[in-house]
Design a protein around this motif. Structure first.
Motif, PDB file in Angstrom:
ATOM      1  N   HIS A  12       8.615 -16.512 -17.458  1.00 55.93           N
ATOM      2  CA  HIS A  12       7.508 -17.357 -16.587  1.00 55.93           C
ATOM      3  C   HIS A  12       7.596 -18.814 -16.650  1.00 55.93           C
ATOM      4  CE1 HIS A  12       3.230 -18.066 -15.630  1.00 55.93           C
ATOM      5  NE2 HIS A  12       3.135 -19.094 -16.508  1.00 55.93           N
ATOM      6  N   THR A  58      -1.777 -23.686 -12.683  1.00 56.60           N
ATOM      7  CA  THR A  58      -1.291 -22.202 -13.324  1.00 56.60           C
ATOM      8  C   THR A  58      -0.502 -21.613 -12.133  1.00 56.60           C
ATOM      9  OG1 THR A  58      -3.281 -22.411 -14.372  1.00 56.60           O
ATOM     10  CG2 THR A  58      -2.343 -20.481 -13.938  1.00 56.60           C
ATOM     11  N   SER A  60       0.993 -17.770 -11.493  1.00 57.35           N
ATOM     12  CA  SER A  60       0.825 -16.128 -11.918  1.00 57.35           C
ATOM     13  C   SER A  60       1.462 -15.403 -11.016  1.00 57.35           C
ATOM     14  CB  SER A  60      -0.785 -16.157 -12.034  1.00 57.35           C
ATOM     15  OG  SER A  60      -0.870 -14.695 -12.211  1.00 57.35           O
ATOM     16  N   GLU A  66      -6.496 -13.004 -13.413  1.00 59.52           N
ATOM     17  CA  GLU A  66      -5.985 -13.468 -14.598  1.00 59.52           C
ATOM     18  C   GLU A  66      -5.575 -14.949 -14.445  1.00 59.52           C
ATOM     19  OE1 GLU A  66      -2.113 -14.450 -16.653  1.00 59.52           O
ATOM     20  OE2 GLU A  66      -2.010 -14.071 -14.629  1.00 59.52           O
ATOM     21  N   ALA A  67      -5.094 -15.171 -13.330  1.00 59.35           N
ATOM     22  CA  ALA A  67      -4.663 -16.606 -12.830  1.00 59.35           C
ATOM     23  C   ALA A  67      -6.003 -17.595 -13.096  1.00 59.35           C
ATOM     24  CB  ALA A  67      -4.094 -16.700 -11.468  1.00 59.35           C
ATOM     25  N   ARG A  70      -6.870 -17.908 -16.816  1.00 60.46           N
ATOM     26  CA  ARG A  70      -5.917 -19.112 -17.278  1.00 60.46           C
ATOM     27  C   ARG A  70      -6.100 -20.366 -16.981  1.00 60.46           C
ATOM     28  NH1 ARG A  70      -0.594 -17.509 -15.555  1.00 60.46           N
ATOM     29  NH2 ARG A  70      -0.169 -19.511 -17.107  1.00 60.46           N
ATOM     30  N   ALA A 106      -0.551 -17.916  -6.876  1.00 56.52           N
ATOM     31  CA  ALA A 106      -0.449 -16.660  -7.210  1.00 56.52           C
ATOM     32  C   ALA A 106       0.015 -15.827  -5.743  1.00 56.52           C
ATOM     33  CB  ALA A 106      -1.825 -15.932  -7.532  1.00 56.52           C
TER      34      ALA A 106
END
Length: 179
Positions: A12, A58, A60, A66-67, A70, A106
């Motif tokens: 990541h 962020t 992702s 989830e993104a 976070r 994302a």
């Protein structure tokens, strides 16, 4: 024709660094730091800035939910730790008086995501769709902003095609449809 298979990376941090290069080159952002915070209290993959804002980015490779979680926990971590950041970074490196913005990368977003986030959050949010191709050692990224205006529709409409043909040396072929 070359078919590209999506890259599913296990690292990541390396993917975040690859994406940061796009932000630096395409948007002119200054990358300040990577991987601030932690998974328990909130984390920021990329902290960047320009003359007008601070960007909490962020990255992702999984689902949007989830993104978003976070990103919001990263915003919370940032707001709680401003005094710590002021001790770590000089004002030239990071001007903490600038307003923060959230940027989320994302693979996909629901069509209504941008509208919902702009109405529900007090901090501006920018969404970027991205895909990685190639290998982990040399990833090729495709990144586009979701809901961004077209690059410049005016320039295509005002282009003088006759002048363009002359400049490129394009001439009539003089062949029939059958040929």
């Amino acid at each position: 024709m070359r078919f590209l298979k999506p890259l599913i990376t296990g690292d990541h941090a390396e993917m975040a660094k690859a994406c940061s290069q796009w932000f630096r080159d395409e948007l002119g952002l200054k990358i300040v730091e990577y991987n601030l915070g932690n998974t328990f209290t909130g984390s920021i993959d990329i902290l960047a800035t320009d003359a007008t804002s601070l960007f909490l980015i962020t990255v992702s490779s999984t689902q949007v939910e989830e993104a978003l979680l976070r990103s919001l926990s990263g915003l919370w971590w940032f707001s709680v730790n401003k005094t710590f950041l002021a001790r770590v970074f000089s004002k030239n490196e990071l001007d903490l008086t600038l307003p923060p913005q959230i940027m989320i990368l994302a693979p996909n977003f629901p069509p209504e995501a941008k509208a919902i986030m702009s109405r529900a959050l007090t901090v501006p949010v920018r969404l970027f769709r991205f895909m990685a191709f190639g290998s982990e050692a040399n990833p090729e990224l495709f990144i586009e902003e979701v809901g961004a205006p077209p690059a410049s529709p005016q320039s295509a409409q005002t282009e003088d095609f006759s002048a363009l043909r002359r400049r490129l040396g394009i001439e009539k072929a003089g062949v029939s449809d059958e040929e």
